[in-house]
Scaffold this motif. Structure first.
Motif, PDB file in Angstrom:
ATOM      1  N   ARG A   1      36.454  52.894  42.252  1.00  0.00           N
ATOM      2  CA  ARG A   1      35.254  53.152  41.461  1.00  0.00           C
ATOM      3  C   ARG A   1      35.038  51.971  40.517  1.00  0.00           C
ATOM      4  N   GLY A   2      33.836  51.865  39.984  1.00  0.00           N
ATOM      5  CA  GLY A   2      33.572  50.843  38.980  1.00  0.00           C
ATOM      6  C   GLY A   2      32.749  49.687  39.502  1.00  0.00           C
ATOM      7  N   VAL A   3      32.946  48.529  38.893  1.00  0.00           N
ATOM      8  CA  VAL A   3      32.197  47.316  39.209  1.00  0.00           C
ATOM      9  C   VAL A   3      33.039  46.479  40.167  1.00  0.00           C
ATOM     10  N   LYS A   4      32.474  46.169  41.340  1.00  0.00           N
ATOM     11  CA  LYS A   4      33.199  45.383  42.345  1.00  0.00           C
ATOM     12  C   LYS A   4      32.372  44.149  42.683  1.00  0.00           C
ATOM     13  N   LEU A   5      33.015  42.982  42.606  1.00  0.00           N
ATOM     14  CA  LEU A   5      32.322  41.705  42.746  1.00  0.00           C
ATOM     15  C   LEU A   5      33.013  40.812  43.762  1.00  0.00           C
ATOM     16  N   GLN A   6      32.269  39.850  44.276  1.00  0.00           N
ATOM     17  CA  GLN A   6      32.876  38.798  45.090  1.00  0.00           C
ATOM     18  C   GLN A   6      32.216  37.483  44.740  1.00  0.00           C
ATOM     19  N   MET A   7      33.032  36.430  44.749  1.00  0.00           N
ATOM     20  CA  MET A   7      32.537  35.075  44.496  1.00  0.00           C
ATOM     21  C   MET A   7      32.406  34.375  45.833  1.00  0.00           C
TER      22      MET A   7
ATOM     23  N   GLU B   1      37.439  25.638  44.896  1.00  0.00           N
ATOM     24  CA  GLU B   1      36.028  25.322  45.141  1.00  0.00           C
ATOM     25  C   GLU B   1      35.088  26.072  44.194  1.00  0.00           C
ATOM     26  N   VAL B   2      35.534  27.201  43.675  1.00  0.00           N
ATOM     27  CA  VAL B   2      34.652  28.053  42.861  1.00  0.00           C
ATOM     28  C   VAL B   2      35.220  28.334  41.475  1.00  0.00           C
ATOM     29  N   GLY B   3      36.403  27.798  41.188  1.00  0.00           N
ATOM     30  CA  GLY B   3      37.137  28.171  39.982  1.00  0.00           C
ATOM     31  C   GLY B   3      36.371  28.056  38.688  1.00  0.00           C
ATOM     32  N   ARG B   4      35.703  26.929  38.471  1.00  0.00           N
ATOM     33  CA  ARG B   4      34.974  26.729  37.215  1.00  0.00           C
ATOM     34  C   ARG B   4      33.825  27.731  37.088  1.00  0.00           C
ATOM     35  N   ALA B   5      33.024  27.855  38.137  1.00  0.00           N
ATOM     36  CA  ALA B   5      31.891  28.786  38.110  1.00  0.00           C
ATOM     37  C   ALA B   5      32.381  30.231  37.982  1.00  0.00           C
ATOM     38  N   LEU B   6      33.461  30.552  38.670  1.00  0.00           N
ATOM     39  CA  LEU B   6      34.019  31.903  38.583  1.00  0.00           C
ATOM     40  C   LEU B   6      34.475  32.206  37.164  1.00  0.00           C
ATOM     41  N   SER B   7      35.107  31.250  36.515  1.00  0.00           N
ATOM     42  CA  SER B   7      35.565  31.448  35.138  1.00  0.00           C
ATOM     43  C   SER B   7      34.395  31.709  34.202  1.00  0.00           C
ATOM     44  N   VAL B   8      33.335  30.922  34.330  1.00  0.00           N
ATOM     45  CA  VAL B   8      32.151  31.099  33.482  1.00  0.00           C
ATOM     46  C   VAL B   8      31.545  32.482  33.717  1.00  0.00           C
ATOM     47  N   GLU B   9      31.364  32.837  34.984  1.00  0.00           N
ATOM     48  CA  GLU B   9      30.743  34.130  35.315  1.00  0.00           C
ATOM     49  C   GLU B   9      31.600  35.307  34.864  1.00  0.00           C
TER      50      GLU B   9
END
Length: 159
Positions: A50-56, A89-97
């Motif tokens: 349950r809850g908020v589920k995300l993918q980068m 490849e996504v680390g910086r953007a993932l951290s910000v988001e």
């Protein structure tokens, strides 16, 4: 147009792909908290949370990370995330988001606290949690099924 990474709602296919392709250090952590040693079972369990589920998503549209926030007890939610070896490849953007998501979650009336539990040996994860605004709160001694210690990080709503 320029290819960009994107944080989106988790799909079942994304959950399965990241779970089956999870990088070694994340698998070392999560397997210490699970009854099973089966990555497909990890995918099934996390798809049903349950809850908020995300993918980068990487620039090519492939899922690199899955995670989210699940309610634990009234007012308390648990944050979780795992990634594939393409995290760089996504680390910086993932951290910000994810820093934005943590802040947004703590503004919801039903969320006063977000916890993250991390295996003591996964120091990269500890640094990332601090970057997202979590603080080390305690040690759960022998909390892993192998007797390993886990650290509890928390982010709380400002009153």
């Amino acid at each position: 147009g320029r290819d960009v990474t994107r944080l989106v709602g988790m799909t079942q296919a994304g959950c399965e792909a990241v779970s089956l392709g999870m990088r070694a250090q994340d698998w070392e952590e999560v397997r210490r908290m699970m009854w099973t040693e089966d990555r497909a079972e990890f995918a099934r369990m996390h798809w049903l949370l349950r809850g908020v589920k995300l993918q980068m998503l990487a620039a090519d549209g492939e899922p690199v990370s899955i995670g989210g926030f699940s309610p634990s007890t009234p007012g308390v939610w648990v944050a979780w995330m795992v990634s594939t070896d393409r995290l760089h490849e996504v680390g910086r953007a993932l951290s910000v988001e994810m820093r934005r998501k943590v802040a947004a979650m703590l503004k919801l009336p039903e969320v006063q606290r977000i916890e993250a539990h991390s295996w003591k040996g996964h120091t990269e994860s500890h640094d990332w949690l601090r970057l997202l605004g979590f603080e080390l709160e305690s040690v759960r001694r022998k909390a892993g099924k192998d007797g390993s210690d886990f650290l509890v990080f928390a982010a709380t709503r400002e009153d």
